[in-house]
Design a protein around this motif. Sequence first.
Motif, PDB file in Angstrom:
ATOM      1  N   MET A 280       0.841  -1.164   0.000  1.00 50.30           N
ATOM      2  CA  MET A 280       0.000   0.000   0.000  1.00 50.30           C
ATOM      3  C   MET A 280       0.893   1.237   0.000  1.00 50.30           C
ATOM      4  SD  MET A 280      -3.343   0.477   2.418  1.00 50.30           S
ATOM      5  CE  MET A 280      -3.657  -1.253   2.567  1.00 50.30           C
ATOM      6  N   GLU A 281       0.551   2.201  -0.816  1.00 48.27           N
ATOM      7  CA  GLU A 281       1.349   3.420  -0.944  1.00 48.27           C
ATOM      8  C   GLU A 281       0.528   4.613  -0.446  1.00 48.27           C
ATOM      9  OE1 GLU A 281       3.265   6.166  -4.519  1.00 48.27           O
ATOM     10  OE2 GLU A 281       2.126   4.363  -5.013  1.00 48.27           O
ATOM     11  N   GLN A 282       1.142   5.436   0.387  1.00 46.20           N
ATOM     12  CA  GLN A 282       0.490   6.649   0.862  1.00 46.20           C
ATOM     13  C   GLN A 282       0.689   7.748  -0.184  1.00 46.20           C
ATOM     14  OE1 GLN A 282       1.888   8.053   4.676  1.00 46.20           O
ATOM     15  NE2 GLN A 282       0.941  10.032   4.402  1.00 46.20           N
ATOM     16  N   LEU A 283      -0.417   8.313  -0.658  1.00 38.48           N
ATOM     17  CA  LEU A 283      -0.358   9.371  -1.660  1.00 38.48           C
ATOM     18  C   LEU A 283      -0.472  10.757  -1.041  1.00 38.48           C
ATOM     19  CD1 LEU A 283      -2.750   7.751  -4.297  1.00 38.48           C
ATOM     20  CD2 LEU A 283      -0.243   7.680  -4.252  1.00 38.48           C
ATOM     21  N   ASP A 284      -1.234  10.862   0.031  1.00 41.46           N
ATOM     22  CA  ASP A 284      -1.467  12.146   0.678  1.00 41.46           C
ATOM     23  C   ASP A 284      -1.876  11.877   2.120  1.00 41.46           C
ATOM     24  OD1 ASP A 284      -1.654  14.935   0.791  1.00 41.46           O
ATOM     25  OD2 ASP A 284      -3.803  14.909   0.333  1.00 41.46           O
ATOM     26  N   SER A 285      -1.760  12.887   2.960  1.00 43.52           N
ATOM     27  CA  SER A 285      -2.146  12.744   4.358  1.00 43.52           C
ATOM     28  C   SER A 285      -2.597  14.105   4.877  1.00 43.52           C
ATOM     29  CB  SER A 285      -0.964  12.236   5.182  1.00 43.52           C
ATOM     30  OG  SER A 285      -1.357  12.015   6.521  1.00 43.52           O
ATOM     31  N   ARG A 286      -3.663  14.098   5.676  1.00 45.44           N
ATOM     32  CA  ARG A 286      -4.101  15.350   6.296  1.00 45.44           C
ATOM     33  C   ARG A 286      -4.559  15.076   7.723  1.00 45.44           C
ATOM     34  NH1 ARG A 286      -9.648  16.718   6.462  1.00 45.44           N
ATOM     35  NH2 ARG A 286     -10.970  15.057   5.660  1.00 45.44           N
ATOM     36  N   HIS A 287      -4.241  16.025   8.617  1.00 44.59           N
ATOM     37  CA  HIS A 287      -4.672  15.913  10.004  1.00 44.59           C
ATOM     38  C   HIS A 287      -6.140  16.296  10.100  1.00 44.59           C
ATOM     39  CE1 HIS A 287      -0.810  15.052  11.819  1.00 44.59           C
ATOM     40  NE2 HIS A 287      -0.302  15.846  10.916  1.00 44.59           N
ATOM     41  N   VAL A 288      -6.906  15.450  10.777  1.00 45.96           N
ATOM     42  CA  VAL A 288      -8.335  15.663  10.930  1.00 45.96           C
ATOM     43  C   VAL A 288      -8.648  16.211  12.314  1.00 45.96           C
ATOM     44  CG1 VAL A 288     -10.580  14.501  10.903  1.00 45.96           C
ATOM     45  CG2 VAL A 288      -8.810  13.808   9.292  1.00 45.96           C
ATOM     46  N   TYR A 289      -7.900  15.733  13.326  1.00 48.79           N
ATOM     47  CA  TYR A 289      -8.182  16.106  14.710  1.00 48.79           C
ATOM     48  C   TYR A 289      -6.918  15.912  15.536  1.00 48.79           C
ATOM     49  CZ  TYR A 289     -10.120  15.849  19.423  1.00 48.79           C
ATOM     50  OH  TYR A 289     -10.378  16.052  20.753  1.00 48.79           O
ATOM     51  N   ARG A 290      -6.724  16.768  16.529  1.00 46.81           N
ATOM     52  CA  ARG A 290      -5.559  16.654  17.406  1.00 46.81           C
ATOM     53  C   ARG A 290      -5.919  17.178  18.790  1.00 46.81           C
ATOM     54  NH1 ARG A 290      -0.710  19.095  14.711  1.00 46.81           N
ATOM     55  NH2 ARG A 290      -0.204  16.966  14.160  1.00 46.81           N
ATOM     56  N   ASN A 291      -5.473  16.459  19.818  1.00 48.39           N
ATOM     57  CA  ASN A 291      -5.564  16.937  21.194  1.00 48.39           C
ATOM     58  C   ASN A 291      -4.296  16.491  21.922  1.00 48.39           C
ATOM     59  OD1 ASN A 291      -5.924  14.308  22.364  1.00 48.39           O
ATOM     60  ND2 ASN A 291      -8.143  14.416  22.100  1.00 48.39           N
ATOM     61  N   PRO A 292      -4.146  16.776  23.212  1.00 41.67           N
ATOM     62  CA  PRO A 292      -2.893  16.407  23.892  1.00 41.67           C
ATOM     63  C   PRO A 292      -2.600  14.909  23.953  1.00 41.67           C
ATOM     64  CG  PRO A 292      -4.045  18.089  25.141  1.00 41.67           C
ATOM     65  CD  PRO A 292      -4.987  17.635  24.049  1.00 41.67           C
ATOM     66  N   TRP A 293      -3.602  14.044  23.699  1.00 45.78           N
ATOM     67  CA  TRP A 293      -3.414  12.604  23.841  1.00 45.78           C
ATOM     68  C   TRP A 293      -3.341  11.845  22.525  1.00 45.78           C
ATOM     69  CZ3 TRP A 293      -6.973  15.499  26.560  1.00 45.78           C
ATOM     70  CH2 TRP A 293      -6.619  15.746  27.887  1.00 45.78           C
ATOM     71  N   MET A 294      -3.889  12.452  21.460  1.00 49.72           N
ATOM     72  CA  MET A 294      -3.897  11.718  20.192  1.00 49.72           C
ATOM     73  C   MET A 294      -3.975  12.669  19.005  1.00 49.72           C
ATOM     74  SD  MET A 294      -7.638  10.088  19.885  1.00 49.72           S
ATOM     75  CE  MET A 294      -9.051  10.964  20.484  1.00 49.72           C
ATOM     76  N   ASP A 295      -3.674  12.091  17.854  1.00 44.12           N
ATOM     77  CA  ASP A 295      -3.705  12.810  16.584  1.00 44.12           C
ATOM     78  C   ASP A 295      -4.389  11.877  15.587  1.00 44.12           C
ATOM     79  OD1 ASP A 295      -3.161  14.273  14.299  1.00 44.12           O
ATOM     80  OD2 ASP A 295      -0.997  14.196  14.505  1.00 44.12           O
TER      81      ASP A 295
END
Length: 176
Positions: A1-16
């Motif tokens: 599997m190849e990653q073509l793009d990535s975007r952050h959807v949500y972030r807090n102090p414990w997870m991303d």
Amino acid sequence: MEQLDSRHVYRNPWMDVREDTIRRADGSTGIYGVVHRSDFALVIPLEGTRLHLVEQYRYPVRQRCWEFPAGTLPGREHGEPIELARRELREETGLRAGTLTYLGRLDAAPATLDQRGSVYLATDLTAGAPEREPEEQDMCSAWFERAEVETMIRDGVITDAHTIAAYLLLLLRERH
């Protein structure tokens, strides 16, 4: 599997949480959701035939759960797993281990979560006062005979996958 793009959807102090656009082996594309959490350490405190567990309320499953002491560093920091194991044991139970023995590694939930854990056996224990974080105020801890822990697992009282997998690592180590 190849990653073509990535975007952050949500972030807090414990997870991303991120969403990756991927290309599969057959050339088709799709998306993959990935939750990032810092790696954890889990500790099995063992004294003779007794194991030390902690119990706390787990909001996602809306119940109190018995587990082995475990955790991550605050703020998604990274550190040496053995030092994290010492810290979690002290914070959650007040125990200090004279000996920490590495038992193995666990992937928390590899279908969606990139978090991994290091499992340690804690022996040569000395008691002290817990140093719990604010989120752990409702935590309690107790010693259990191994036979009772096995009954709790079999009867569905202990359902935490990390605790059950860690106990299996202990059994396998003792077998060899």
